[in-house]
Design an enzyme around this catalytic site. Structure first.
Site, PDB file in Angstrom:
ATOM      1  N   LYS A 186     -42.758 -19.913 -12.241  1.00 45.65           N
ATOM      2  CA  LYS A 186     -43.490 -19.171 -13.261  1.00 45.65           C
ATOM      3  C   LYS A 186     -42.511 -18.300 -14.016  1.00 45.65           C
ATOM      4  O   LYS A 186     -41.852 -17.431 -13.435  1.00 45.65           O
ATOM      5  CB  LYS A 186     -44.570 -18.319 -12.607  1.00 45.65           C
ATOM      6  CG  LYS A 186     -45.293 -17.426 -13.590  1.00 45.65           C
ATOM      7  CD  LYS A 186     -46.480 -16.743 -12.969  1.00 45.65           C
ATOM      8  CE  LYS A 186     -47.098 -15.759 -13.936  1.00 45.65           C
ATOM      9  NZ  LYS A 186     -48.252 -15.066 -13.355  1.00 45.65           N
ATOM     10  N   LYS A 240     -45.178 -23.115 -14.995  1.00 46.95           N
ATOM     11  CA  LYS A 240     -45.936 -22.340 -15.980  1.00 46.95           C
ATOM     12  C   LYS A 240     -44.992 -21.511 -16.833  1.00 46.95           C
ATOM     13  O   LYS A 240     -44.109 -20.877 -16.260  1.00 46.95           O
ATOM     14  CB  LYS A 240     -46.897 -21.431 -15.222  1.00 46.95           C
ATOM     15  CG  LYS A 240     -47.638 -20.435 -16.071  1.00 46.95           C
ATOM     16  CD  LYS A 240     -48.479 -19.548 -15.213  1.00 46.95           C
ATOM     17  CE  LYS A 240     -49.070 -18.452 -16.079  1.00 46.95           C
ATOM     18  NZ  LYS A 240     -49.698 -17.422 -15.303  1.00 46.95           N
TER      19      LYS A 240
HETATM   20  C1  PBG Z   1     -50.991 -13.307 -13.085  1.00 49.57           C
HETATM   21  C2  PBG Z   1     -51.270 -14.388 -14.060  1.00 49.57           C
HETATM   22  C3  PBG Z   1     -50.944 -14.398 -15.412  1.00 49.57           C
HETATM   23  C4  PBG Z   1     -51.423 -15.607 -15.933  1.00 49.57           C
HETATM   24  C5  PBG Z   1     -52.022 -16.292 -14.892  1.00 49.57           C
HETATM   25  N1  PBG Z   1     -51.893 -15.521 -13.728  1.00 49.57           N
HETATM   26  C6  PBG Z   1     -50.353 -13.355 -16.275  1.00 49.57           C
HETATM   27  C7  PBG Z   1     -49.014 -12.834 -16.090  1.00 49.57           C
HETATM   28  O1  PBG Z   1     -48.235 -13.267 -15.249  1.00 49.57           O
HETATM   29  O2  PBG Z   1     -48.709 -11.921 -16.824  1.00 49.57           O
HETATM   30  C8  PBG Z   1     -51.284 -16.029 -17.357  1.00 49.57           C
HETATM   31  C9  PBG Z   1     -52.109 -17.183 -17.792  1.00 49.57           C
HETATM   32  C10 PBG Z   1     -52.172 -17.377 -19.248  1.00 49.57           C
HETATM   33  O3  PBG Z   1     -51.429 -16.789 -20.064  1.00 49.57           O
HETATM   34  O4  PBG Z   1     -53.015 -18.171 -19.651  1.00 49.57           O
HETATM   35  N2  PBG Z   1     -52.120 -13.002 -12.322  1.00 49.57           N
END
Ligand code: PBG
Length: 324
Positions: A186, A240
């Site tokens: 991520k 991601k």
């Molecule tokens: C963290 C989380 C995020 C997203 C999914 N889980 C946000 C982040 O890391 O700031 C983002 C998903 C998206 O942008 O669609 N709980």
């Protein structure tokens, strides 16, 4: 002929719909930066999931927006927390027709907006996320979500050791069959902006998540994260965001034998919607191209806010017959 020889197929069965449920509202709330996506009430969430199931969607992932935030994000593991309530609601409705996933993190639940607990005052340049204290909280969240009926928990906080800690906590609580979808690779992306509107999350003091999310200049680091998660017991791994990380998806797919997921995130969805609203691109063509490209790169599963649109479009095509 093209259909006969196409290498990649995109079906509703491979898509997961991210859904937001907010505590303390009695009408669904639109999210300005995510047109077509709402913060659901418990009732509207139930209706949405019923409709998605009827459209052939196989899976949803839930995100909670609590009324109360605190320094440790305790609503994330409270049995009466909004996601636990919503999970219990859904277990009754979908039974075995759907795979119910729960995002497992505290950023929606902490007053400071970070994905873990802090070792000092929020906003102070010397404050860090306390990785190991956070793992204990993640274990509690996993058990609360599994108790409430989640089939899959999906840790997204990028703490080191999170998958192992969650597996141990689930097993100790008797939840051996609860699966873990690890947000393994991520990235600290600029594409999460609309999501943070959706969950009312802002980092106090204007900080960022670069100390725990990955640097987008790095690819090999993603493999270290994926392999660590597998060793700790991840059942599925995720990359991601998706479109700017197709190389990472392809590398991960080549290296592992577990299902690979990709998250087509809020900013990716918002860009398509905004350009299409201006008449600059053809929404349906670009949305299909992007989702198919993510599959082509190697994703078995795609988490996307386009799920409902795709399922409806496919149902429409089935009803309307073939087109050019
Ligand atoms: C963290 C989380 C995020 C997203 C999914 N889980 C946000 C982040 O890391 O700031 C983002 C998903 C998206 O942008 O669609 N709980």
């Amino acid at each position: 002929m093209r259909e006969l020889v196409a290498e990649t197929h995109l079906g509703v069965g491979q898509l997961v719909a991210p859904l937001f449920v907010r505590e303390g509202i009695d009408q669904p709330q639109p999210i300005a930066s995510l047109p077509g996506v709402v913060q659901h009430t418990r009732a509207s969430l139930r209706e949405e999931v019923r409709q998605l199931a009827d459209l052939g969607v196989r899976s949803v992932i839930l995100f909670g927006v609590p009324s109360i935030k605190d320094s440790i994000g305790s609503q994330a593991f409270d049995p009466e927390g909004i996601v636990q309530q919503a999970l219990r609601d859904l277990s009754g409705i979908v039974g075995d027709r759907m795979v119910i996933m729960a995002d497992l993190c505290v950023d929606e639940y902490t007053s400071h907006g970070h994905c873990g607990v802090l070792d000092g005052p929020p906003g102070d340049p010397h404050t860090s996320v306390d990785n190991d204290a956070t793992l204990e909280i993640y274990g509690k969240i996993a058990v609360a979500q599994a108790n409430a009926g989640a089939h899959v928990v999906a840790p997204s906080g990028m703490m080191d050791g999170q998958v192992g800690a969650i597996r141990a906590a689930l097993d100790a609580a008797g939840h051996r069959n609860t699966a873990i979808l690890a947000y393994s690779a991520k990235y600290a992306s600029g594409l999460y902006g609309p999501f943070r509107d959706a969950v009312d999350c802002a980092i106090v003091g204007g900080g960022d998540r670069k100390a725990y999310q990955q640097d987008w200049r790095n690819a090999r680091e993603a493999m270290v994260e994926v392999l660590a998660d597998l060793e700790q017991g991840a059942d599925m791994v995720m990359v991601k965001p998706a479109m700017a990380y197709l190389d990472i998806i392809a590398k991960v797919k080549a290296a592992v034998d577990v299902p690979v997921a990709a998250y087509h995130v809020s900013g990716e969805y918002a860009m398509i919607k905004a350009a299409a609203a201006n008449g600059w691109i053809d929404h349906d063509a670009v949305a299909t191209e992007h989702l198919t490209a993510i599959r082509r790169a190697g994703a078995d599963i795609v988490l996307t806010y386009l799920t409902r649109w795709f399922a409806e479009a496919q149902a429409g095509r089935a009803a309307g017959g073939a087109h050019a």
